[in-house]
Design a protein around this motif. Sequence first.
Motif, PDB file in Angstrom:
ATOM      1  N   ASP B 105      50.668  44.704  41.586  1.00 54.01           N
ATOM      2  CA  ASP B 105      50.913  45.449  40.422  1.00 54.01           C
ATOM      3  C   ASP B 105      52.709  44.713  40.766  1.00 54.01           C
ATOM      4  O   ASP B 105      53.230  45.767  41.893  1.00 54.01           O
ATOM      5  CB  ASP B 105      50.110  46.646  39.786  1.00 54.01           C
ATOM      6  N   HIS B 161      49.909  43.365  36.306  1.00 57.38           N
ATOM      7  CA  HIS B 161      48.688  42.438  37.292  1.00 57.38           C
ATOM      8  C   HIS B 161      49.542  41.489  37.924  1.00 57.38           C
ATOM      9  O   HIS B 161      50.777  40.646  36.833  1.00 57.38           O
ATOM     10  CB  HIS B 161      47.445  42.145  37.303  1.00 57.38           C
ATOM     11  N   HIS B 171      48.178  46.821  33.170  1.00 56.88           N
ATOM     12  CA  HIS B 171      46.958  47.353  32.832  1.00 56.88           C
ATOM     13  C   HIS B 171      46.969  48.704  31.854  1.00 56.88           C
ATOM     14  O   HIS B 171      47.472  48.516  31.494  1.00 56.88           O
ATOM     15  CB  HIS B 171      46.723  48.163  34.346  1.00 56.88           C
ATOM     16  N   HIS B 203      43.019  48.532  40.257  1.00 53.87           N
ATOM     17  CA  HIS B 203      42.412  46.961  40.037  1.00 53.87           C
ATOM     18  C   HIS B 203      40.791  47.730  40.245  1.00 53.87           C
ATOM     19  O   HIS B 203      40.188  45.935  39.049  1.00 53.87           O
ATOM     20  CB  HIS B 203      42.311  47.070  41.458  1.00 53.87           C
ATOM     21  N   ASP B 207      40.455  43.982  37.519  1.00 53.65           N
ATOM     22  CA  ASP B 207      39.995  42.833  38.651  1.00 53.65           C
ATOM     23  C   ASP B 207      38.338  42.475  38.868  1.00 53.65           C
ATOM     24  O   ASP B 207      38.472  41.556  39.124  1.00 53.65           O
ATOM     25  CB  ASP B 207      40.766  42.744  39.935  1.00 53.65           C
TER      26      ASP B 207
END
Lengths: 209, 428
Positions: B105, B161, B171, B203, B207
């Motif tokens: 990140d 990200h 995020h 994450h 993600d």
Amino acid sequence: MVQTDNLKFQYKKAEPLFHFPNITLEEQENLLILGKSGIGKTTLLHLLAGLLKPVSGSVMIDDVQINRLSHSQLDTFRGQNMGLVFQKNHAVRSLTVLDNLKARLFFSKKPIDLAAIASLLEQLDLKETQKKKVNELSEGQLQRLGIAMAVIHNPQVILADEPTSSLDDENCSAVMQLLQQQAEKNQANLVVITHDIRMKSGFKNIITL
Amino acid sequence: MNNWKISLKNLLHKPLYAFLSVFSLSISIGLLLGIQQLDTSIQNQFENALGSIEMVVGAKGSPLQLVLSSVLHIDKPTGNIAYSEVAKIKKNPLIKEAVPISYGDNYKGYRIVGSTQGFAKMYGAELLEGRAVENSMEAAIGNDVAQQLGLKLGDTFLSSHGLTENSIEEHSEAFTVVGIYKPAYKVIDRLIITELASIWDVHDHGDHDEEAHDEHGEHDADEEHQEEGEHKEHDNHSEHDLHDKDDKEITSILVSFRNPMGLMTMPRTINTNTDMQAALPKYELERLFRFTGVGVKAISWIAYIILLISCITIFIGLYKMVRERAFDLALMRTYGASNFQLFRIIGFEGILMVLASLFFGFLFSLIGLHFMVDLFKSQFQQDIILTFSADQMLQTLLIVVVISVVSIVLAILPLLKMNISKILSDEK
């Protein structure tokens, strides 16, 4: 005082030997040396100036036998006691008129007297040109600058090599007069070599080679 | 009036020649000095940036890439490795320190590195204010980051990200700045350091569409619903994450050894016995410099060729001057100047040109270096600290001076044989 005795010169062994007549000039005496091209006039002048060394004989200038001096002694002696005037090249091209005169005094290791320079420029009518470079001057101005360069350091002898051959009649007599005036003012001997018979009228002593 | 003044006036009499000579000579001096100093500075910089890191362990791939990404932070990572590997490596008695790092990140282009407290120690970084990171979602930032982004203690920011700035994939959890490091003049100055847990936390939410987090997939989906309202729930979740660290992944492990034996044996052991790779930063960087060295050499050669050409220009110029101005020089001799004095006057002309070239060459190199440093900063986020090597500089200057003096002397040697009488009688 200029005196030569039995002066002989040869460029190379195979070339003809020049044998020059003896010259004796008392103080403030002037001399005109006349002759055709190739007869050795310039050679004689260069012997007098110490630019060439004679094969035999002697050159005396003010009791100094200059052909016995070393190279560096000659450079100094020439710079301090002689003034040379040439036909075409009169001063260093990269310098202005004023800088040329300053450099002339600098090279002969004499004090740079700005008042003397100014007065000489005045006498030779070069005052307007003092900030100009040599290539910006007219023919007459150039010849006068050549004279200035030859006398600014109060020499004992002024040697002129064909000073008038590229000048018209008017300029010719002006240059001749100026040379004689300056020689008189400096109490110097004036020796002129030329093939220009227009100069004959101004001299009592004349040698024809 | 003196010799120098006459030289200077002679030189200014031919301004184009003087300009061309000085210009070409100073370009070559500038290039030589510039390329050398840049090369030394970059090498110093990179070697300095290693801190005490002697080995990096990461996913298989290019060892150079692993070093560039995990040590210098200028490339993409090779992949991930299991967090459990850290404990295994630490067991080895040859290891002094093994620091796991995890990243992926950034905040406004500055990389966020999840690690342990050992990370800052590896770089010898000290805190300027605040404290080191202790909990998830806390961040201690490098000095450059603090200055460039104007972050202060207590400020919060949202990471995004990837390794380059983009606002689309932001995020949702905010980091809080708890510490700012003193400038270490190493890569850490440009990093944002946080706990490993922070990276995992962030994450796990962001993600799920990219990576298959099979175990947590469902949990994440739940999380997404609650995210805005229930922060307590979220905290519990990260606690939970911390507990099963063993299933987690990290990007690489930075290793320092107790003694050189480790350096000899460990890389081979790791490369053959595990599905990870070990890379030696020093070795990889040397390899890299061998590549860039070719470019440096090429530029140096070009600079030397220009140097030679400019010296030839000076030689020809002075030589022509001695010829063309023979009458002027002969006149000076009749004015009382000695041969040696003419030698000096023309020599000074050359020396004046060389001095001017040295000055402008130095100036060119400074301007060039400044420009390159800016370029590195904007293109690669690398702060190059110029480390001038006086020895090298003197060596270069000596070469320049010797070559130019030789060409000056060669040009004015004919003066010694000058026949004034002949020159003066040739005027007609």
